[in-house]
Design a protein around this motif. Structure first.
Motif, PDB file in Angstrom:
ATOM      1  N   VAL A  75       0.849  -1.184   0.000  1.00 62.83           N
ATOM      2  CA  VAL A  75       0.000   0.000   0.000  1.00 62.83           C
ATOM      3  C   VAL A  75       0.892   1.243   0.000  1.00 62.83           C
ATOM      4  O   VAL A  75       1.802   1.358   0.826  1.00 62.83           O
ATOM      5  CB  VAL A  75      -0.933   0.015   1.221  1.00 62.83           C
ATOM      6  N   ILE A  76       0.645   2.171  -0.915  1.00 64.02           N
ATOM      7  CA  ILE A  76       1.389   3.427  -0.978  1.00 64.02           C
ATOM      8  C   ILE A  76       0.769   4.384   0.042  1.00 64.02           C
ATOM      9  O   ILE A  76      -0.353   4.859  -0.136  1.00 64.02           O
ATOM     10  CB  ILE A  76       1.330   4.044  -2.387  1.00 64.02           C
ATOM     11  N   LEU A  77       1.492   4.676   1.113  1.00 64.09           N
ATOM     12  CA  LEU A  77       0.906   5.452   2.208  1.00 64.09           C
ATOM     13  C   LEU A  77       0.623   6.889   1.811  1.00 64.09           C
ATOM     14  O   LEU A  77      -0.318   7.506   2.325  1.00 64.09           O
ATOM     15  CB  LEU A  77       1.818   5.394   3.429  1.00 64.09           C
ATOM     16  N   SER A 313      -0.423  -0.187  -5.983  1.00 60.98           N
ATOM     17  CA  SER A 313      -0.205  -0.356  -7.412  1.00 60.98           C
ATOM     18  C   SER A 313      -0.679  -1.755  -7.798  1.00 60.98           C
ATOM     19  O   SER A 313      -0.430  -2.718  -7.074  1.00 60.98           O
ATOM     20  CB  SER A 313       1.273  -0.201  -7.749  1.00 60.98           C
ATOM     21  N   SER A 314      -1.356  -1.873  -8.917  1.00 59.88           N
ATOM     22  CA  SER A 314      -1.908  -3.182  -9.276  1.00 59.88           C
ATOM     23  C   SER A 314      -2.236  -3.253 -10.756  1.00 59.88           C
ATOM     24  O   SER A 314      -2.369  -2.234 -11.442  1.00 59.88           O
ATOM     25  CB  SER A 314      -3.170  -3.484  -8.451  1.00 59.88           C
ATOM     26  N   VAL A 315      -2.374  -4.495 -11.224  1.00 57.30           N
ATOM     27  CA  VAL A 315      -2.739  -4.788 -12.611  1.00 57.30           C
ATOM     28  C   VAL A 315      -4.103  -5.470 -12.612  1.00 57.30           C
ATOM     29  O   VAL A 315      -4.345  -6.379 -11.814  1.00 57.30           O
ATOM     30  CB  VAL A 315      -1.702  -5.707 -13.283  1.00 57.30           C
ATOM     31  N   LEU A 316      -4.978  -5.032 -13.508  1.00 56.73           N
ATOM     32  CA  LEU A 316      -6.262  -5.696 -13.720  1.00 56.73           C
ATOM     33  C   LEU A 316      -6.295  -6.205 -15.160  1.00 56.73           C
ATOM     34  O   LEU A 316      -6.063  -5.438 -16.096  1.00 56.73           O
ATOM     35  CB  LEU A 316      -7.428  -4.733 -13.487  1.00 56.73           C
ATOM     36  N   VAL A 317      -6.558  -7.501 -15.319  1.00 57.98           N
ATOM     37  CA  VAL A 317      -6.637  -8.113 -16.649  1.00 57.98           C
ATOM     38  C   VAL A 317      -8.105  -8.374 -16.968  1.00 57.98           C
ATOM     39  O   VAL A 317      -8.769  -9.169 -16.298  1.00 57.98           O
ATOM     40  CB  VAL A 317      -5.847  -9.434 -16.717  1.00 57.98           C
ATOM     41  N   LEU A 318      -8.601  -7.714 -17.995  1.00 57.12           N
ATOM     42  CA  LEU A 318      -9.972  -7.901 -18.472  1.00 57.12           C
ATOM     43  C   LEU A 318      -9.898  -8.814 -19.688  1.00 57.12           C
ATOM     44  O   LEU A 318      -9.306  -8.447 -20.704  1.00 57.12           O
ATOM     45  CB  LEU A 318     -10.580  -6.548 -18.839  1.00 57.12           C
ATOM     46  N   ASN A 451       6.712  -8.226 -18.439  1.00 57.67           N
ATOM     47  CA  ASN A 451       7.690  -8.139 -17.354  1.00 57.67           C
ATOM     48  C   ASN A 451       8.003  -6.689 -17.013  1.00 57.67           C
ATOM     49  O   ASN A 451       8.196  -6.339 -15.839  1.00 57.67           O
ATOM     50  CB  ASN A 451       8.971  -8.882 -17.739  1.00 57.67           C
ATOM     51  N   VAL A 452       8.068  -5.826 -18.030  1.00 59.59           N
ATOM     52  CA  VAL A 452       8.299  -4.398 -17.796  1.00 59.59           C
ATOM     53  C   VAL A 452       7.145  -3.805 -16.987  1.00 59.59           C
ATOM     54  O   VAL A 452       7.356  -3.092 -15.999  1.00 59.59           O
ATOM     55  CB  VAL A 452       8.483  -3.647 -19.125  1.00 59.59           C
ATOM     56  N   LEU A 453       5.905  -4.098 -17.407  1.00 62.60           N
ATOM     57  CA  LEU A 453       4.747  -3.567 -16.684  1.00 62.60           C
ATOM     58  C   LEU A 453       4.711  -4.082 -15.250  1.00 62.60           C
ATOM     59  O   LEU A 453       4.429  -3.330 -14.307  1.00 62.60           O
ATOM     60  CB  LEU A 453       3.451  -3.941 -17.404  1.00 62.60           C
ATOM     61  N   ASN A 454       4.995  -5.365 -15.077  1.00 57.43           N
ATOM     62  CA  ASN A 454       5.005  -5.937 -13.728  1.00 57.43           C
ATOM     63  C   ASN A 454       6.024  -5.238 -12.836  1.00 57.43           C
ATOM     64  O   ASN A 454       5.756  -4.956 -11.666  1.00 57.43           O
ATOM     65  CB  ASN A 454       5.312  -7.434 -13.796  1.00 57.43           C
ATOM     66  N   LYS A 455       7.209  -4.970 -13.394  1.00 54.74           N
ATOM     67  CA  LYS A 455       8.246  -4.329 -12.580  1.00 54.74           C
ATOM     68  C   LYS A 455       7.865  -2.892 -12.233  1.00 54.74           C
ATOM     69  O   LYS A 455       8.104  -2.432 -11.112  1.00 54.74           O
ATOM     70  CB  LYS A 455       9.592  -4.356 -13.314  1.00 54.74           C
ATOM     71  N   ILE A 456       7.261  -2.168 -13.181  1.00 58.36           N
ATOM     72  CA  ILE A 456       6.823  -0.796 -12.905  1.00 58.36           C
ATOM     73  C   ILE A 456       5.828  -0.791 -11.748  1.00 58.36           C
ATOM     74  O   ILE A 456       5.923   0.009 -10.816  1.00 58.36           O
ATOM     75  CB  ILE A 456       6.198  -0.163 -14.161  1.00 58.36           C
ATOM     76  N   VAL A 457       4.868  -1.710 -11.795  1.00 58.78           N
ATOM     77  CA  VAL A 457       3.853  -1.786 -10.742  1.00 58.78           C
ATOM     78  C   VAL A 457       4.480  -2.177  -9.408  1.00 58.78           C
ATOM     79  O   VAL A 457       4.119  -1.650  -8.351  1.00 58.78           O
ATOM     80  CB  VAL A 457       2.747  -2.794 -11.150  1.00 58.78           C
ATOM     81  N   ARG A 458       5.431  -3.085  -9.459  1.00 59.40           N
ATOM     82  CA  ARG A 458       6.039  -3.589  -8.230  1.00 59.40           C
ATOM     83  C   ARG A 458       6.992  -2.583  -7.591  1.00 59.40           C
ATOM     84  O   ARG A 458       7.050  -2.461  -6.367  1.00 59.40           O
ATOM     85  CB  ARG A 458       6.790  -4.886  -8.547  1.00 59.40           C
ATOM     86  N   VAL A 459       7.739  -1.830  -8.406  1.00 58.58           N
ATOM     87  CA  VAL A 459       8.827  -0.996  -7.896  1.00 58.58           C
ATOM     88  C   VAL A 459       8.428   0.458  -7.693  1.00 58.58           C
ATOM     89  O   VAL A 459       8.974   1.144  -6.832  1.00 58.58           O
ATOM     90  CB  VAL A 459      10.047  -1.089  -8.842  1.00 58.58           C
ATOM     91  N   SER A 460       7.475   0.963  -8.470  1.00 63.69           N
ATOM     92  CA  SER A 460       7.165   2.395  -8.438  1.00 63.69           C
ATOM     93  C   SER A 460       6.875   2.886  -7.022  1.00 63.69           C
ATOM     94  O   SER A 460       6.211   2.218  -6.233  1.00 63.69           O
ATOM     95  CB  SER A 460       5.970   2.708  -9.335  1.00 63.69           C
ATOM     96  N   SER A 462       5.079   5.452  -6.348  1.00 63.14           N
ATOM     97  CA  SER A 462       3.710   5.980  -6.314  1.00 63.14           C
ATOM     98  C   SER A 462       2.744   4.920  -6.826  1.00 63.14           C
ATOM     99  O   SER A 462       3.153   3.878  -7.344  1.00 63.14           O
ATOM    100  CB  SER A 462       3.599   7.247  -7.176  1.00 63.14           C
ATOM    101  N   VAL A 463       1.456   5.203  -6.686  1.00 67.57           N
ATOM    102  CA  VAL A 463       0.438   4.257  -7.141  1.00 67.57           C
ATOM    103  C   VAL A 463       0.378   4.261  -8.668  1.00 67.57           C
ATOM    104  O   VAL A 463       0.123   5.295  -9.286  1.00 67.57           O
ATOM    105  CB  VAL A 463      -0.943   4.619  -6.561  1.00 67.57           C
ATOM    106  N   VAL A 464       0.606   3.116  -9.258  1.00 60.91           N
ATOM    107  CA  VAL A 464       0.495   2.949 -10.701  1.00 60.91           C
ATOM    108  C   VAL A 464      -0.556   1.879 -10.961  1.00 60.91           C
ATOM    109  O   VAL A 464      -0.424   0.738 -10.510  1.00 60.91           O
ATOM    110  CB  VAL A 464       1.833   2.539 -11.348  1.00 60.91           C
ATOM    111  N   LYS A 465      -1.600   2.255 -11.676  1.00 59.50           N
ATOM    112  CA  LYS A 465      -2.674   1.338 -12.021  1.00 59.50           C
ATOM    113  C   LYS A 465      -2.547   0.945 -13.489  1.00 59.50           C
ATOM    114  O   LYS A 465      -2.446   1.814 -14.361  1.00 59.50           O
ATOM    115  CB  LYS A 465      -4.039   1.987 -11.786  1.00 59.50           C
ATOM    116  N   VAL A 466      -2.555  -0.358 -13.763  1.00 58.06           N
ATOM    117  CA  VAL A 466      -2.445  -0.854 -15.137  1.00 58.06           C
ATOM    118  C   VAL A 466      -3.666  -1.717 -15.441  1.00 58.06           C
ATOM    119  O   VAL A 466      -3.982  -2.641 -14.690  1.00 58.06           O
ATOM    120  CB  VAL A 466      -1.158  -1.675 -15.337  1.00 58.06           C
ATOM    121  N   LEU A 467      -4.345  -1.397 -16.539  1.00 59.73           N
ATOM    122  CA  LEU A 467      -5.464  -2.210 -17.029  1.00 59.73           C
ATOM    123  C   LEU A 467      -5.066  -2.803 -18.370  1.00 59.73           C
ATOM    124  O   LEU A 467      -4.636  -2.077 -19.277  1.00 59.73           O
ATOM    125  CB  LEU A 467      -6.728  -1.371 -17.183  1.00 59.73           C
ATOM    126  N   ILE A 468      -5.203  -4.111 -18.496  1.00 59.69           N
ATOM    127  CA  ILE A 468      -4.873  -4.819 -19.737  1.00 59.69           C
ATOM    128  C   ILE A 468      -6.103  -5.583 -20.195  1.00 59.69           C
ATOM    129  O   ILE A 468      -6.778  -6.224 -19.387  1.00 59.69           O
ATOM    130  CB  ILE A 468      -3.703  -5.795 -19.510  1.00 59.69           C
TER     131      ILE A 468
END
Length: 652
Positions: A75-77, A313-318, A451-460, A462-468
């Motif tokens: 959680v990004i405080l 930060s999280s990824v949602l796969v639709l 793998n790039v998107l996963n690392k951005i979400v994991r390391v950033s 700030s909160v990064v939301k990715v929808l695929i």
């Protein structure tokens, strides 16, 4: 008149205040003795809460603090505190609008929030679990301030029960504030022991949820008892209460991102170098073709809201089968974020991309190009002022200078370089990234991109939301292991399918495509029902079936075709149409096959004029045909698409 109004509302204000006091009096003496937040002025406490939350947000931002939860989620405080600030702002709005509610009446819990904020965050440490819980506490205080003004201050047969339930809810809030205060004031050894035996994060929300459900039911009863629709202030409060269902919008601090203003020519060159893909035109086309009002089910779906609302930060796969409207849903999500940006100078940077596999736009299936487009969008949020993030501009200038010496064009960013730039840009600010049709990328290139998107979400930081969005594919889902997933089912889209089928049938009639527009009302209704019943979640299936029925010349033929409708897959429909074209073995068949070949081999977009000219070359029979766009699509049985916005043909 003014004096009489003031006298009339004073009893309600005093009564409103007593709900928190009554809640305090229900606590056991030990807990009650802990409720001493020592606020000098009830009316100043809201301002001090806001100021404290802002100060602690800045500390969390500077320290890049995260809370690691037992399930592995981070959680990004800083984002949590942004939400607390948002709830305080909404609480202030209650005081500005409400007639009966006095913000000073909630001074007790807000003073508790302020006390915990001060103790839970310092330059040396942070109690992340307490900070996260304060988001819930802030929402509850704000939401039920609105609720009080609507349902306690007006006469009702259920008023006593409403008050009792509110008191129970407030007691739960005060209990937590008291326990958290004692925890923070205790010694380190006590906190370690307490965390092991009775951790604060064991504060259960079941009782809160139960009480909220009860209050919601009581509110419906009160609404039925009294008519409140004539009061404009009630409308305003209700709007605020409904707005509580929306996530608190994250704010980007543009001052923390160093931007550089560029000259017009330099700005244009930089944009083209970063990515020439016309992403906004692609979105415009998909958004324009979407039936108004469709896609709302996704925006209201619990899994989407969990993805959008959380401070992680999280990824949602639709995902779903071909033709189920994934691209339309992606465009609905993009539009929802664009609407949030309207008139908001501190909006969250948004980047989106619609992948496609076409010979004349190879970049739309190239991971490097997709990531370059994302960098372009995130680094140039202020296009009107031609401002570019310093980190991107400086790297461009460095590469351009080095290339000038050697006589080559500056090398463009690769995937890992894009990742580093995105991480630097999101070090201080959140971001949203939406990528449609990831399955259009070649199977051997997808892993690097994901793998790039996963690392951005994991390391950033700030909160990064990715929808695929993607066709259901086990390989893609395996690469995104740990992401939230949402499969598009027929139950999800049944209302959208109905709206789409009715819209397309109406369009076929009004455009004189179906029986030259002479369609009896009974046939129209039966056709809509048949399409809706068989479509499942396939929007494209509906379109193909309607286009096929438009070739029938009599009502009897249409009804016979309707009886034979089945829910076959899109691949089966395409295969049958191709078989019909080949078996025809006539001039129309030759036109269709040449069109397919050109689309498969073309290295650039083909306009109607270019397509028709290329088809006709070397064949007198075809040269004599009076081909136009509509006739060509009809001959090809909808196996080609024409983009009127970009003026070229493409594969479906």
């Amino acid at each position: 008149m003014t004096t009489q109004t003031q006298v009339a509302v004073l009893p309600n204000r005093t009564h409103s205040q007593s709900l928190w006091v009554n809640a305090l009096n229900t606590l056991d003496p030990e807990l009650k003795s802990s409720i001493d937040f020592r606020t000098a002025s009830k009316r100043d406490v809201i301002a001090t809460v806001l100021k404290t939350a802002q100060e602690k947000r800045d500390v969390c931002l500077r320290k890049r603090w995260k809370l690691k939860k037992p399930n592995g989620q981070e959680v990004i405080l800083r984002d949590v505190l942004e939400k607390v600030i948002g709830f305080v702002d909404k609480f202030v709005a209650v005081g500005d609008v409400a007639i009966q509610y006095d913000p000073a009446h909630a001074a007790l819990p807000w003073a508790g929030v302020r006390f915990l904020l001060r103790m839970a965050v310092s330059e040396e440490h942070v109690f992340g679990g307490i900070i996260e819980s304060l988001e819930t506490v802030s929402r509850l205080i704000t939401q039920y301030a609105m609720f009080e003004d609507l349902y306690v201050s007006r006469p009702s047969g259920t008023r006593v029960e409403v008050e009792a339930t509110l008191v129970a809810l407030y007691a739960e809030i005060l209990t937590y504030l008291a326990k958290a205060k004692r925890y923070l004031e205790s010694s380190l050894a006590f906190r370690i022991l307490k965390s092991a035996l009775d951790p604060l994060d064991s504060w259960k929300l079941e009782r809160i949820t139960e009480l909220e459900d009860r209050l919601s039911k009581l509110a419906h009863i009160v609404d039925a008892e009294i008519q409140q629709n004539t009061n404009q202030d009630v409308f305003k409060i209700r709007d605020l209460l409904l707005a509580m269902q929306d996530p608190v919008r994250r704010a980007a601090d543009q001052a923390s991102v160093f931007m550089r203003m560029t000259e017009e020519n330099d700005f244009g060159q930089l944009l083209r170098w970063l990515s020439p893909t016309p992403f906004s035109q692609h979105h415009g086309r998909h958004s324009e073709h979407r039936i108004p009002g469709t896609g709302r089910w996704l925006l209201n779906h619990p899994r989407y809201r969990d993805w959008n609302d959380s401070s992680s930060s999280s990824v949602l796969v639709l995902h779903g089968i071909p033709g189920c409207g994934k691209t339309a849903l992606a465009s609905a999500v993009v539009d929802s974020f664009i609407s949030q940006q309207s008139g908001n100078s501190s909006f969250i940077p948004l980047a989106y991309f619609y992948c496609a596999r076409t010979a004349f736009e190879p970049g739309r299936a190239d991971p490097d190009e997709v990531l370059r487009s994302i960098v372009r969008q995130l680094s140039t949020v202020d296009v009107a002022q031609r401002r570019v993030c310093d980190v991107v501009f400086n790297e461009y200038e460095r590469r351009k200078a080095a290339a000038k010496v050697s006589g080559f064009d500056p090398p463009r960013f690769k995937a890992t370089e894009c990742m580093d730039l995105i991480l630097e840009m999101t070090a201080s600010n959140p971001a949203v990234v939406i990528v449609d049709a990831i399955d259009e990328m070649s199977e051997d290139r997808r892993p690097d991109f994901l793998n790039v998107l996963n690392k951005i979400v994991r390391v950033s930081a700030s909160v990064v939301k990715v929808l695929i969005t993607s066709r259901t594919d086990s390989h893609i889902l395996a690469l995104l292991n740990g992401a939230l997933t949402l499969r598009i089912e027929s139950e999800n889209v049944k209302d959208d399918i109905k709206a789409f089928a009715c819209h397309r049938v109406e369009a076929a009639i009004s455009n004189k495509m179906l029986l030259n527009g002479n369609v009896p009302g009974s046939l129209k209704t039966d056709l809509e029902d048949a399409l809706i019943a068989k479509a499942g979640e396939m929007f494209l299936w509906v379109l193909l079936q309607i286009n096929s029925l438009c070739r029938k010349k009599t009502e009897a033929d249409i009804r016979e075709a309707m009886r034979r409708l089945s829910g076959e897959s899109l691949n089966q429909l395409y295969a049958q149409r191709l078989t019909d074209i080949v078996d025809a073995n006539n001039v129309a068949s030759d036109v269709a096959m040449r069109t397919f070949s050109l689309l498969l081999c073309a290295q650039e977009p083909l306009t109607p004029e270019a397509m028709i000219m290329a088809i006709s070359v070397g064949d007198e029979r075809l040269s004599a045909e009076a081909l136009d766009t509509e006739k060509l699509i009809n001959i090809c049985f909808d196996l080609v698409l024409f983009d009127s916005k970009l003026n070229f043909f493409s594969q479906p």
